[in-house]
Enzyme design. Structure first.
Site, mmCIF file in Angstrom:
data_model
loop_
_atom_site.group_PDB
_atom_site.id
_atom_site.type_symbol
_atom_site.label_atom_id
_atom_site.label_comp_id
_atom_site.label_asym_id
_atom_site.label_seq_id
_atom_site.Cartn_x
_atom_site.Cartn_y
_atom_site.Cartn_z
ATOM 1 C CD GLU A 1 -35.864 -81.101 42.789
ATOM 2 O OE1 GLU A 1 -36.827 -81.722 42.978
ATOM 3 O OE2 GLU A 1 -35.714 -80.657 41.770
ATOM 4 C CG ASN B 1 -29.009 -79.255 42.618
ATOM 5 O OD1 ASN B 1 -28.556 -78.243 42.115
ATOM 6 N ND2 ASN B 1 -29.563 -80.031 41.551
ATOM 7 C CD GLU C 1 -31.325 -78.955 37.821
ATOM 8 O OE1 GLU C 1 -32.756 -78.950 37.511
ATOM 9 O OE2 GLU C 1 -31.064 -79.890 38.849
ATOM 10 C CG ASP D 1 -34.644 -74.271 32.359
ATOM 11 O OD1 ASP D 1 -35.201 -73.693 33.357
ATOM 12 O OD2 ASP D 1 -34.845 -75.467 31.988
ATOM 13 C CG HIS E 1 -35.558 -75.028 36.733
ATOM 14 N ND1 HIS E 1 -34.993 -75.557 35.472
ATOM 15 C CD2 HIS E 1 -35.033 -76.111 37.518
ATOM 16 C CE1 HIS E 1 -34.094 -76.671 35.487
ATOM 17 N NE2 HIS E 1 -34.399 -76.966 37.016
HETATM 18 O O1 G3I Z 1 -37.824 -92.743 29.368
HETATM 19 C C1 G3I Z 1 -39.113 -92.393 29.296
HETATM 20 C C2 G3I Z 1 -39.726 -92.898 27.764
HETATM 21 O O2 G3I Z 1 -39.342 -94.300 27.830
HETATM 22 C C3 G3I Z 1 -41.459 -92.863 27.994
HETATM 23 O O3 G3I Z 1 -41.768 -93.373 26.878
HETATM 24 C C4 G3I Z 1 -41.585 -91.481 28.360
HETATM 25 C C5 G3I Z 1 -43.126 -91.337 28.420
HETATM 26 O O4 G3I Z 1 -43.448 -90.092 29.418
HETATM 27 O O5 G3I Z 1 -41.175 -91.102 29.525
HETATM 28 C C6 G3I Z 1 -39.707 -91.284 29.616
HETATM 29 O O6 G3I Z 1 -39.301 -90.595 30.772
HETATM 30 C C7 G3I Z 1 -39.226 -89.237 30.955
HETATM 31 C C8 G3I Z 1 -37.902 -89.048 31.300
HETATM 32 O O7 G3I Z 1 -37.856 -87.345 31.564
HETATM 33 C C9 G3I Z 1 -36.861 -89.106 30.136
HETATM 34 O O8 G3I Z 1 -37.192 -88.183 29.032
HETATM 35 C C10 G3I Z 1 -40.223 -88.912 31.782
HETATM 36 O O9 G3I Z 1 -41.473 -89.279 31.946
HETATM 37 C C11 G3I Z 1 -40.188 -87.560 32.391
HETATM 38 O O10 G3I Z 1 -40.729 -87.518 33.455
HETATM 39 C C12 G3I Z 1 -38.632 -87.128 32.613
HETATM 40 O O11 G3I Z 1 -38.316 -85.964 32.938
HETATM 41 C C13 G3I Z 1 -37.424 -85.351 33.441
HETATM 42 C C14 G3I Z 1 -37.637 -84.793 35.053
HETATM 43 O O12 G3I Z 1 -36.358 -84.229 35.553
HETATM 44 C C15 G3I Z 1 -38.363 -85.844 35.973
HETATM 45 O O13 G3I Z 1 -38.453 -85.420 37.234
HETATM 46 C C16 G3I Z 1 -36.759 -84.400 32.610
HETATM 47 O O14 G3I Z 1 -36.483 -84.870 31.494
HETATM 48 C C17 G3I Z 1 -35.642 -83.538 33.399
HETATM 49 O O15 G3I Z 1 -35.222 -82.616 32.598
HETATM 50 C C18 G3I Z 1 -36.197 -83.125 34.807
HETATM 51 O O16 G3I Z 1 -34.764 -82.671 35.505
HETATM 52 C C19 G3I Z 1 -35.040 -82.098 36.720
HETATM 53 C C20 G3I Z 1 -33.789 -82.289 37.499
HETATM 54 O O17 G3I Z 1 -33.317 -83.475 37.519
HETATM 55 C C21 G3I Z 1 -33.853 -81.765 38.806
HETATM 56 N N1 G3I Z 1 -34.156 -80.502 38.940
HETATM 57 C C22 G3I Z 1 -35.584 -80.329 38.201
HETATM 58 C C23 G3I Z 1 -35.415 -80.721 36.607
HETATM 59 C C24 G3I Z 1 -36.499 -80.138 36.064
HETATM 60 O O18 G3I Z 1 -37.711 -80.918 36.375
#
Ligand code: G3I
Length: 554
Positions: A161, A202, A267, A269, A238
Site C-alpha cells: 500500500e 501489493n 486478498e 473478498d 477487496h
Molecule cells: O490482537 C489484538 C487483540 O489482542 C486485541 O484485543 C484486539 C482489540 O481490537 O485487537 C487485536 O488486534 C487486531 C488484529 O487485527 C488481530 O485481530 C487489530 O485490532 C486489528 O486492527 C487487526 O486488523 C487487521 C487489519 O489488517 C489491520 O490493518 C485485520 O485482521 C486484517 O485482516 C487486515 O488485513 C489487511 C491486510 O494486511 C492488508 N490489506 C488490507 C487488509 C484488510 O484491511
C-alpha cells in the site's frame, strides 16, 4: 517456485515435494473435488488468509483450511507488530504456527508483509532517517532470513500500500522520513536475505485500470529497468457488490504481465450491506467467479488468495459498519453460492450449467448526445445454476458486429460515439458458466450533431524506448471545441511489425495496424480546453526505430 537460483537444500526438498505430489493418485479433477484439486489442474494456487487463534482452537477451521487450499497467507502473524514488537526482539511463534501448518498440508506460504504503514510499532515510526533505514533493513533481513531455507515460504509482500488512491506515493512515515528510496531499498534487502523468494508489491483498489494501478505499473516498470528485484504484483481485491465489478480487471492483469512480472490476487473478498439475501449472494458469487476467471485467463497469474474463508472470521464487519458476509463459507462453515462459483470456475465452469440466460429486452436509448447515450433493457434471468454474469452490448454492423461495452447491470452508458450517426444495437446476456443468450431485438438511436466549432486533438510523446519496444506516455487528448464533450475516440497507426502489448487510462482495440483508443468512464468528460491522458506500450522488431504518429481525435 522461484525463478531465481536455488540452494541445493531447497532444490532437494522441492523435488521431494513434487515427487510426493506425483505419487499421490490424482487423475482428472472430479466435479466435487476440493478447490485445491481443481486449481492444481489449471496450474494455479487457491489460497486463504489464516488467523492463528481459530487455527489453534477449531477443528472445523483447521480441516477446511487444510483440505480446500493449496496456499496460505498469515492474516496478521507475519506483520511487524507481531514479529518485532520491540526493537531487536523477534517473535515468530504465530508465524511459525502457520508455516508449520502449511508444511504439514503441502501448502505454499506467501509472507505478508514486510514494510507497511499499518501494524508497525511506534518505536519504528519515531526513528531518525538513518536509524529507520537500518531498522527496516534489519527487520527484512531477520524475518525473510528466518524462512530463507524453508521451502514452504516462497514469496513476500515486500512493500504494501505505498500509493494513495490518486496514484501519489502515500505520505506514510516511511515516505516522510526516507523518501521514495525506501521502496527500492526494501526489495534489495529482501533479495539479499533470500535470493530464491519471489518479491511482490501489493495494494488495494488497483483491480481496474485507474490512476492508482497505473502509478504501480509505472513504478514497477521503472524499478525493474533500474535492476531493482520486483518479481510480482499483488492485487488485494477487496470488492463490494454495491460498487460494481471492475470489468477491465483481466485487461489490467494482462498489462502488468507484459512487464514480465507474476501477478496474483492476494486478498480477495466481496462484501455486501447486511443482511444477506439470495440476490446479494448470487451477485457476490458472480464477482468471485469473475475474479477466478480473470486469473485463469492470464498465464502470468499465479493464483487467488481469499482473505479468510469463513464469515465467522473476517476483518470486514470491524471496518465497514453494517457490511459483511464477504467470504465463501458462512459463520457455520457451510458453503455459500460464492464457494460454488469459485469451485465451478476452477473446475472449468461448464460442468453444471448447460442452460443459457433468457434473452434480454430490447435496449432503449436515453440521454443521447453527439458522442454518448444511455441504454437500458429488461434484465435476463438464469435458471441453470451458475447465475447471470453480465451483458455484452453490440453495434449491428453486418459481418463483424462491434462490442460497444459490457455491464453487470441491465443498463450501460456508451461514450466515444460518433456525431450524427445512427446506431443499431443489441444486447446478449452471459452466465457464469459461459453460456450466452440469444441476441435481443435491435434498438435504434441517432447521435446529435457535434459541438459547434468543436473537436478534439491528440498528441503522443515517446516516454522511453529500447531496441525492441517503447512506451508512449502521455497521449494528451484536448477538447479544442467550445462545448463540453462526454467521450472521445483517438486513432493512430502502428508501424508495420509493431504490436500493442499494454495500455492504461483508455480502452484500446487494434484492427490491422490501426489502433482505436476510447475514453474510460472516468476520463471521457472534458470541458473546453481541458485535457486528459492515456498511455500504451508496443513491441517492435529489434533495430526498427519507428514510432507511431498521425493521431486523430473525434
Ligand atoms: O490482537 C489484538 C487483540 O489482542 C486485541 O484485543 C484486539 C482489540 O481490537 O485487537 C487485536 O488486534 C487486531 C488484529 O487485527 C488481530 O485481530 C487489530 O485490532 C486489528 O486492527 C487487526 O486488523 C487487521 C487489519 O489488517 C489491520 O490493518 C485485520 O485482521 C486484517 O485482516 C487486515 O488485513 C489487511 C491486510 O494486511 C492488508 N490489506 C488490507 C487488509 C484488510 O484491511
Amino acid at each position: 517456485m522461484s525463478v531465481h537460483s536455488s540452494s541445493p537444500v531447497r532444490v532437494l526438498l522441492a523435488l521431494a515435494g513434487m515427487l510426493a505430489a506425483f505419487l499421490l493418485p490424482t487423475g482428472p479433477a472430479h466435479a466435487s473435488a476440493p478447490l485445491r484439486t481443481h486449481a492444481a489442474a489449471k496450474g494455479k494456487f487457491i489460497g486463504a488468509a489464516l488467523a492463528t487463534s481459530p487455527l489453534a482452537n477449531e477443528t472445523a477451521y483447521r480441516n477446511l483450511a487444510a483440505t480446500e487450499f493449496s496456499q496460505v497467507t498469515a492474516e496478521n502473524a507475519m506483520k511487524w507488530d507481531s514479529t518485532e514488537p520491540s526493537q531487536g526482539q523477534f517473535n515468530f511463534s504465530g508465524a511459525d504456527a502457520i508455516v508449520n501448518f502449511a508444511t504439514q498440508n503441502n501448502q505454499q506460504v506467501h509472507g505478508h508483509t514486510l514494510v507497511w504503514h499499518n501494524q508497525t510499532p511506534g518505536w519504528v515510526q519515531g526513528l531518525s532517517a538513518t536509524a529507520m533505514r537500518s531498522a527496516m533493513q534489519n527487520h527484512i533481513s531477520q524475518v525473510v532470513g528466518h524462512y530463507a531455507s524453508n521451502p514452504t515460504v516462497v514469496s513476500w509482500d515486500v512493500v504494501n500500500e505505498v500509493f494513495d488512491d490518486s496514484g501519489n506515493l502515500r505520505t506514510s512515515f516511511w515516505y516522510n522520513t526516507l523518501g521514495q528510496s525506501y521502496i527500492a531499498d526494501a526489495f534489495r534487502a529482501a533479495r539479499a536475505a533470500d535470493p530464491d523468494a519471489r518479491l511482490c508489491i501489493n495494494d488495494y483498489n488497483t483491480e481496474g485500470i485507474n490512476a492508482k494501478s497505473t502509478a504501480i505499473y509505472n513504478l514497477v516498470s521503472s524499478l525493474r529497468q533500474q535492476g531493482v528485484p520486483v518479481d510480482c504484483v499483488g492485487f488485494q481485491t477487496h470488492l463490494a457488490i454495491q460498487y460494481g465489478f471492475p470489468n477491465d480487471f483481466q485487461q489490467n492483469l494482462q498489462r502488468f504481465a507484459a512487464l514480465g512480472v507474476q501477478v496474483r490476487i492476494t486478498e480477495l473478498d466481496v462484501r455486501m450491506v447486511m443482511p444477506r439475501d439470495a440476490t446479494k449472494d448470487a451477485t457476490q458469487a458472480t464477482y468471485y467467479r469473475n475474479v477466478v476467471n480473470a486469473c485463469l485467463a492470464v498465464t502470468a497469474c499465479a493464483g487467488v488468495t481469499i482473505w479468510g474463508f469463513t464469515d465467522k472470521y473476517s476483518w470486514v464487519p470491524d471496518t465497514f459498519s453494517g457490511q459483511g458476509a464477504a467470504l465463501i463459507y458462512d459463520e457455520n462453515y457451510q458453503q455459500k453460492p460464492s464457494y460454488t462459483a469459485v469451485h465451478d470456475a476452477l473446475a472449468g465452469g461448464t460442468t453444471t450449467d448447460p442452460t443459457p440466460p433468457t434473452t434480454p429486452g430490447t435496449p432503449s436509448a436515453g440521454n443521447v448526445t453527439s458522442n454518448s447515450a444511455s441504454l437500458t433493457w429488461t434484465a435476463s434471468t438464469d435458471s441453470g445454476g451458475s447465475g447471470l454474469a453480465g451483458y455484452d452490448v453490440y453495434r449491428e454492423q453486418g459481418a463483424t458486429d462491434q462490442l460497444l461495452g459490457q455491464s453487470t447491470a441491465n443498463s450501460i452508458s456508451l461514450t466515444g460515439l460518433s456525431p450524427s450517426t445512427q446506431y443499431q444495437v443489441y444486447v446478449r446476456a452471459r452466465d457464469g458458466a459461459g453460456n450466452v443468450s440469444a441476441n435481443s431485438a435491435l434498438g435504434t438511436f441517432t447521435t446529435t450533431a457535434g459541438p459547434g466549432g468543436g473537436g478534439c486533438t491528440a498528441a503522443g510523446t515517446v516516454q522511453t524506448q529500447w531496441a525492441t519496444g517503447y512506451v508512449v506516455q502521455p497521449v494528451t487528448v484536448t477538447n479544442t471545441g467550445t462545448s463540453a464533450i462526454t467521450g472521445w475516440t483517438v486513432t493512430f497507426t502502428l508501424p508495420a511489425g509493431h504490436t500493442l502489448t499494454g495500455s492504461w487510462n483508455a480502452t484500446l482495440t487494434v484492427s490491422g495496424q490501426t489502433v482505436t483508443a476510447k475514453n474510460l468512464a472516468y476520463n471521457g468528460n472534458l470541458a473546453p480546453n481541458a485535457s486528459t491522458t492515456f498511455g500504451y506500450q508496443v513491441s517492435r522488431p529489434s533495430g526498427n526505430t519507428q514510432t507511431p504518429s498521425g493521431y486523430t481525435c473525434a
